[in-house]
Design a protein around this motif. Sequence first.
Motif, short mmCIF file in Angstrom:
data_model
loop_
_atom_site.label_atom_id
_atom_site.label_comp_id
_atom_site.label_asym_id
_atom_site.label_seq_id
_atom_site.Cartn_x
_atom_site.Cartn_y
_atom_site.Cartn_z
N THR A 95 38.92 94.77 58.80
CA THR A 95 37.93 95.83 59.04
C THR A 95 38.09 96.98 58.04
O THR A 95 37.09 97.42 57.46
CB THR A 95 38.04 96.32 60.49
OG1 THR A 95 37.96 95.16 61.32
CG2 THR A 95 36.93 97.29 60.85
N PRO A 96 39.31 97.48 57.78
CA PRO A 96 39.41 98.60 56.84
C PRO A 96 38.93 98.23 55.44
O PRO A 96 38.25 99.02 54.78
CB PRO A 96 40.91 98.93 56.82
CG PRO A 96 41.48 98.29 58.03
CD PRO A 96 40.60 97.15 58.40
N TYR A 97 39.26 97.00 54.98
CA TYR A 97 38.83 96.64 53.62
C TYR A 97 37.31 96.50 53.58
O TYR A 97 36.65 97.02 52.65
CB TYR A 97 39.48 95.34 53.11
CG TYR A 97 39.10 95.13 51.66
CD1 TYR A 97 39.83 95.71 50.63
CD2 TYR A 97 37.93 94.43 51.31
CE1 TYR A 97 39.43 95.61 49.30
CE2 TYR A 97 37.52 94.33 49.98
CZ TYR A 97 38.28 94.91 48.98
OH TYR A 97 37.88 94.83 47.68
N MET A 108 46.61 91.28 39.57
CA MET A 108 46.10 92.30 40.51
C MET A 108 45.48 91.59 41.71
O MET A 108 44.76 90.60 41.57
CB MET A 108 45.07 93.19 39.82
CG MET A 108 45.66 94.02 38.70
SD MET A 108 44.48 95.19 37.97
CE MET A 108 44.42 96.47 39.23
N THR A 109 45.76 92.10 42.89
CA THR A 109 45.34 91.43 44.12
C THR A 109 44.88 92.45 45.16
O THR A 109 45.46 93.53 45.26
CB THR A 109 46.55 90.64 44.71
OG1 THR A 109 46.94 89.65 43.75
CG2 THR A 109 46.21 89.94 46.01
N ALA A 110 43.84 92.07 45.89
CA ALA A 110 43.50 92.80 47.12
C ALA A 110 43.76 91.84 48.28
O ALA A 110 43.21 90.73 48.29
CB ALA A 110 42.04 93.24 47.10
N GLU A 111 44.60 92.25 49.19
CA GLU A 111 44.91 91.39 50.34
C GLU A 111 44.06 91.80 51.52
O GLU A 111 43.59 92.93 51.60
CB GLU A 111 46.39 91.52 50.70
CG GLU A 111 47.29 90.92 49.66
CD GLU A 111 48.73 90.79 50.13
OE1 GLU A 111 48.96 90.81 51.36
OE2 GLU A 111 49.60 90.70 49.25
N GLY A 112 43.89 90.88 52.44
CA GLY A 112 43.18 91.19 53.69
C GLY A 112 41.75 91.63 53.47
O GLY A 112 41.28 92.59 54.09
#
Length: 222
Positions: free
Chosen positions: A197-199, A189-193
């Motif tokens: 700004t949105p993240y 599982m990954t969160a990119e970026g």
Amino acid sequence: MAIYSIRAMELRDISQVSQIEREAFPPPWPATNFKRELVSNSLTYYFVANEETPEQKEPAPVIEAVNNPGPSKSRLEALRFGLRRLFGGREMPAVPSQFILGFAGLWFMVDEAHLANIAVRETSRHQGIGERLLIAAIEVSIERKAKFFTLEVRVSNRVAQSLYRKYGLIEVGTRRGYYMDNKEDAVIMTAEGITSTPYVKRFQDLKQAHAQKWGNQVFLAR
Ligand SMILES: CC(C)(COP(=O)(O)OP(=O)(O)OC[C@H]1O[C@@H](n2cnc3c(N)ncnc32)[C@H](O)[C@@H]1OP(=O)(O)O)[C@@H](O)C(=O)NCCC(=O)NCCS
């Protein structure tokens, strides 16, 4: 409900953290060599949720994660640097040993932050502590300008997957037979970026929602 602070893990925490690890990931899962991780691996970063005794429950803002100044510094220097930062350069009070409720470990590799470990004592679960440890891990990853936040989790571990999904991690692949004990597959599982700004906005909103729900239990790291 536990009152706790989030702080950098220290050598004196190893026996309690090992106990939590054994409880969460029973043998034959190989035990982490916490001493090596803390002393000689400048690319790792471990946090603990430290239960506060009643006399230490002074109102204070929710902590900023203790930061590691960089790989050139020893773990002890890093810890002192972080604590000095939290205490605004003042002398730190003596730190008595405390009860550890949970821990999380991060590895930094190039532009990737990898959550190696996260666990909460069985008796302290469902009180927002795991989420607060994850917040600290993501926060330090954003500070260190990691592009990705990633981890492996058992296919069967729906609880952890739900926590990760809440923080924008999505399934990007599978590692077949990754877990040695029962050859279970791991979901990557990954969160990119995560510095985008949105993240960061989404992350701050979630952090604030957690603070509103549980924040009166989380105290400034000593
Ligand atoms: C995963 C773990 C760290 C969560 O810690 P926790 O302190 O109990 O979790 P929290 O109370 O902070 O809950 C945060 C989120 O986790 C998820 N979660 C927690 N308990 C859950 C349950 N019983 N069912 C489904 N989701 C659950 C939810 O998304 C929850 O957010 P919500 O409150 O908005 O619904 C804990 O269950 C644990 O230590 N498990 C054993 C070790 C482990 O599996 N680690 C992960 C390895 S990849």
